[in-house]
Design an enzyme around this catalytic site. Structure first.
Site, PDB file in Angstrom:
ATOM      1  N   THR A   1      37.626  11.160 -20.981  1.00 22.22           N
ATOM      2  CA  THR A   1      39.018  10.859 -21.322  1.00 22.22           C
ATOM      3  C   THR A   1      39.559   9.956 -20.216  1.00 22.22           C
ATOM      4  O   THR A   1      38.946   9.860 -19.155  1.00 22.22           O
ATOM      5  CB  THR A   1      39.875  12.145 -21.344  1.00 22.22           C
TER       6      THR A   1
ATOM      7  N   VAL B   1      35.717  16.121 -12.754  1.00 21.61           N
ATOM      8  CA  VAL B   1      36.877  15.362 -12.289  1.00 21.61           C
ATOM      9  C   VAL B   1      36.505  13.904 -12.050  1.00 21.61           C
ATOM     10  O   VAL B   1      35.532  13.586 -11.380  1.00 21.61           O
ATOM     11  CB  VAL B   1      37.490  15.987 -11.018  1.00 21.61           C
ATOM     12  N   LYS B   2      37.337  13.049 -12.642  1.00 19.07           N
ATOM     13  CA  LYS B   2      37.113  11.606 -12.531  1.00 19.07           C
ATOM     14  C   LYS B   2      37.931  11.041 -11.371  1.00 19.07           C
ATOM     15  O   LYS B   2      39.169  11.119 -11.374  1.00 19.07           O
ATOM     16  CB  LYS B   2      37.644  10.950 -13.809  1.00 19.07           C
ATOM     17  N   PHE B   3      37.210  10.464 -10.417  1.00 18.21           N
ATOM     18  CA  PHE B   3      37.838   9.781  -9.283  1.00 18.21           C
ATOM     19  C   PHE B   3      37.505   8.293  -9.392  1.00 18.21           C
ATOM     20  O   PHE B   3      36.412   7.934  -9.838  1.00 18.21           O
ATOM     21  CB  PHE B   3      37.271  10.291  -7.958  1.00 18.21           C
TER      22      PHE B   3
ATOM     23  N   ILE C   1      38.008  14.673 -16.761  1.00 19.09           N
ATOM     24  CA  ILE C   1      39.475  14.659 -16.689  1.00 19.09           C
ATOM     25  C   ILE C   1      39.842  13.849 -15.442  1.00 19.09           C
ATOM     26  O   ILE C   1      39.355  14.154 -14.352  1.00 19.09           O
ATOM     27  CB  ILE C   1      40.054  16.084 -16.542  1.00 19.09           C
TER      28      ILE C   1
END
Ligand code: E4P
Length: 295
Positions: free
Chosen positions: A38, A120-122, A90
């Site tokens: 996403t 987790v998207k960084f 996310i």
């Protein structure tokens, strides 16, 4: 039949995830949809569509930041119920001019409490990698907006001590859009990682996928994951779900080649050049698309 790459869905609509999963299983791809990516633009646009917010007078406050985050949370919770075993990315969100590593870590820890199967998207920036370096010991991470082999080299080094899955997401379509062969970056990264055991390196997640040819070449390269928008998945289905033959050749007429570089991976990750204008442009756009709903 098992594909050489896992298939994720790129979007933010649980109904699409459900349909895609059924479609892949019906086609005989046993694993179905094994993950979802996403991003803030996808979530904000869907929220705007569903709530009819686009019709409001511009310039007026629309929705609070908390409400939009809550919508993001509910969306991924719904997706998580559909693919409870899937890896669901996310993203951390904020003004790229001011978002710090500490802010990203605070958001990351919060996002991990939303669902048990979050990733987790960084961003592939210095601040983003500094956060990922810490967070990869606490949960899975996905480094988004990756456009260069150097950035992927830094991701490998920064996350060497990971206890959870690490993904690196080269965005191919956005490079193609400006005349550079985005799939070369996927080829270069997979080649750079080729002697590293899969558990010890980031998984290559081909993103910003626009064409069936992108899918075929990513499968041929054995990209660990391909994230596909639902519409494109349907197109792949309409074409009979082809898979690439052994002698597949990816034809990218008019796109400039991105050469492979020999890089030593035995250096501090800060030594790699992380700058890429498409990373900066992408981060700015994610923030603008998000902000326009909450202002
Ligand atoms: C992946 O994680 C991103 O959401 C996505 O692939 C971006 O693709 P786009 O370039 O089509 O926006």
């Amino acid at each position: 039949m098992e594909l050489p790459s896992k298939i994720f869905i790129d979007g933010g609509d649980p109904a699409e995830t459900h349909e895609a999963d059924e479609l892949l299983k019906k086609a005989g791809f046993l694993t179905g949809v094994t993950g979802q990516t996403t991003n803030p633009s996808l979530i904000a646009k869907r929220f705007a569509r569903e709530s009819g917010i686009m019709n409001q007078e511009s310039g007026k406050p629309k929705v609070s930041s908390e409400n939009l985050i809550d919508y993001y949370k509910k969306t991924v919770q719904e997706i998580s119920r559909i693919i409870p075993e899937g890896a669901i990315s996310i993203q951390v969100i904020g003004d790229p001019a001011t978002l710090t590593t500490e802010d990203m870590l605070t958001q990351a820890r919060d996002r991990m409490s939303w669902i048990p199967n979050g990733v987790v998207k960084f961003p592939a920036t210095t601040a983003g990698l500094a956060a990922a370096e810490v967070f990869c010991q606490e949960g899975p991470v996905n480094i988004t907006l990756t456009f260069s082999q150097e950035q992927a080299a830094a991701v490998y080094v920064a996350t060497k001590a990971h206890n959870y899955d690490v993904y690196v997401s080269p965005f191919v379509g956005r490079m193609d859009d400006r005349g550079e062969n985005g799939m070369d970056v996927v080829a270069n990264i997979t080649s750079m990682y080729r002697y590293i055991e899969v558990m010890k390196r980031p998984k290559v997640l081909t993103a910003s996928v626009r064409t069936v040819a992108h899918i075929l070449y990513a499968l041929w390269l054995k990209s660990d994951v391909i994230t596909i928008p639902f519409k494109l998945l349907k197109q792949w289905e309409n074409e009979g779900f082809p898979i690439p033959p052994k002698d597949f050749i990816y034809d990218a007429p008019g796109l400039a080649e991105i050469p492979y570089h020999e890089l030593s991976l035995d250096v501090d990750w800060h030594e790699f050049d992380l700058t890429h204008d498409l990373t900066d442009i992408g981060l700015k756009k994610f923030w603008e698309d998000w902000k326009v709903i909450i202002q």
